[in-house]
Design a protein around this motif. Structure first.
Motif, PDB file in Angstrom:
ATOM      1  N   ARG A 110       0.840  -1.203   0.067  1.00  0.00           N
ATOM      2  CA  ARG A 110       0.011   0.198   0.035  1.00  0.00           C
ATOM      3  C   ARG A 110       0.809   1.200   0.117  1.00  0.00           C
ATOM      4  NH1 ARG A 110      -5.593  -0.227   1.575  1.00  0.00           N
ATOM      5  NH2 ARG A 110      -6.239  -2.193   1.684  1.00  0.00           N
ATOM      6  N   ASP A 115      -4.042   0.723  -2.787  1.00  0.00           N
ATOM      7  CA  ASP A 115      -4.887  -0.178  -2.357  1.00  0.00           C
ATOM      8  C   ASP A 115      -4.898  -1.321  -3.634  1.00  0.00           C
ATOM      9  OD1 ASP A 115      -7.252  -1.978  -1.993  1.00  0.00           O
ATOM     10  OD2 ASP A 115      -8.629  -0.180  -1.366  1.00  0.00           O
ATOM     11  N   ASP A 146      -6.563 -10.145  -2.710  1.00  0.00           N
ATOM     12  CA  ASP A 146      -6.836  -8.795  -2.269  1.00  0.00           C
ATOM     13  C   ASP A 146      -7.273  -7.893  -3.551  1.00  0.00           C
ATOM     14  OD1 ASP A 146      -6.207  -9.362   0.338  1.00  0.00           O
ATOM     15  OD2 ASP A 146      -4.296  -8.145   0.317  1.00  0.00           O
TER      16      ASP A 146
END
Length: 323
Positions: A110, A115, A146
């Protein structure tokens, strides 16, 4: 000892806070990590005499091969191992908490890329089932989840290129150097909206080229302006990233310093060339202070360049995953 969440909240450039955290962690590990405690005794270092960051001794990374470098009072959740060629002993890093490892690699990602859900991550790496014990594969597996898109594509270049072409999100292509070079030579695909990220050197699979030469080959083949790199290893919990020019930057809880290759206890000023010592405060339950076999330079702003390995040091790195 400083709470782990406070480690990950360290502000970049806050040297005083970093030093306080490092000294607290050093005092804990000097008592709680048997191999580090023994090493300090053998070099005649009394932990109570250490009063500044520059006085902390660094543990030779080779001890991760022969010793359990671990502070935990219970069994670790995982043991990450380095790749090794025939006849080499792999390193092993006892990871007390996978949640801590995930917090570290997500925090570093990050810090440099934002993100993960904004990206698709395509990995030219063996998948999790093919290479259990790899910290890199574990990280890629979780980051792919993710991201919500991407996957593992080692040895399946046709599917990789088909899926990347159909993907409308910004993409990261993360691969071991050997596999990226093979893709570049065989297909030379012009990649759109894609960051190409390599990790490690050729490690005996192909000719070891100067990094600038290798990156130029990849840039020309893939139609990109720069090659990114990831710097990590089984013995670390954190990663550094280079977004061009082989100059790596660390997350706020990690630092690199340079030492004299002929005197491991002599630290060198910024701009000098020497062996690289790593401070990874996320290595909470092993040893945060590691003397590596990598050679390079550390700039005044804390960024660093990796130039190679100390003579006679064993070949190591994630490219050996492709065996």
């Amino acid at each position: 000892m400083i709470p782990i969440d406070d480690i990950f909240r360290l502000a970049a450039g806050d040297e005083a806070a970093f030093e306080r955290a490092a000294l607290e962690l050093f005092r804990f590990q000097a008592a709680a990590c048997p191999p580090y405690r023994e090493y300090l005794a053998r070099i005649g270092m009394r932990p109570e005499a250490v009063g500044s960051l520059c006085e902390i001794p660094f543990l030779p990374i080779e001890l991760f091969k022969s010793h359990d470098v671990y502070c935990g009072d219970g069994a670790p959740e995982a043991v990450f191992t380095s790749s090794a060629t025939t006849g080499m002993t792999p390193s092993h890093h006892m990871m007390r908490s996978l949640a801590l490892y995930e917090q570290a690699f997500r925090g570093a990602f990050r810090a440099f890329y934002g993100d993960p859900s904004h990206w698709s991550l395509y990995a030219l790496l063996p998948n999790y089932l093919r290479r259990k014990g790899s910290s890199l594969v574990y990280m890629a597996d979780r980051l792919i989840a993710d991201c919500g898109s991407g996957g593992f594509y080692l040895d399946d270049y046709d599917s990789l290129l088909r899926d990347m072409t159909a993907d409308t999100k910004p993409k990261i292509l993360l691969g071991v150097s050997y596999a990226l070079w093979d893709l570049a030579e065989r297909y030379a695909p012009k990649l759109c909206d894609t960051i190409v990220m390599e990790t490690g050197g050729m490690k005996g699979y192909r000719e070891e080229l100067p990094k600038e030469t290798f990156h130029r080959i990849l840039c020309e083949a893939f139609g990109v302006t720069a090659i990114h790199s990831e710097y990590g290893m089984a013995e670390l919990t954190s990663q550094a990233y280079s977004q061009s020019g082989n100059r790596f930057r660390c997350p706020a809880w990690m630092q690199v310093v340079c030492r004299d290759v002929n005197d491991p206890f002599a630290l060198l000023p910024a701009g000098s060339r020497g062996g690289l010592n790593l401070i990874d405060l996320a290595n909470r339950w092993s040893c945060a202070f590691i003397q590596t076999q990598d050679v390079g330079q550390v700039a005044a702003d804390g960024s660093f360049v990796v130039e190679g390995r100390i003579d006679h040091a064993e070949i190591r790195g994630c490219n050996l995953l492709v065996q």
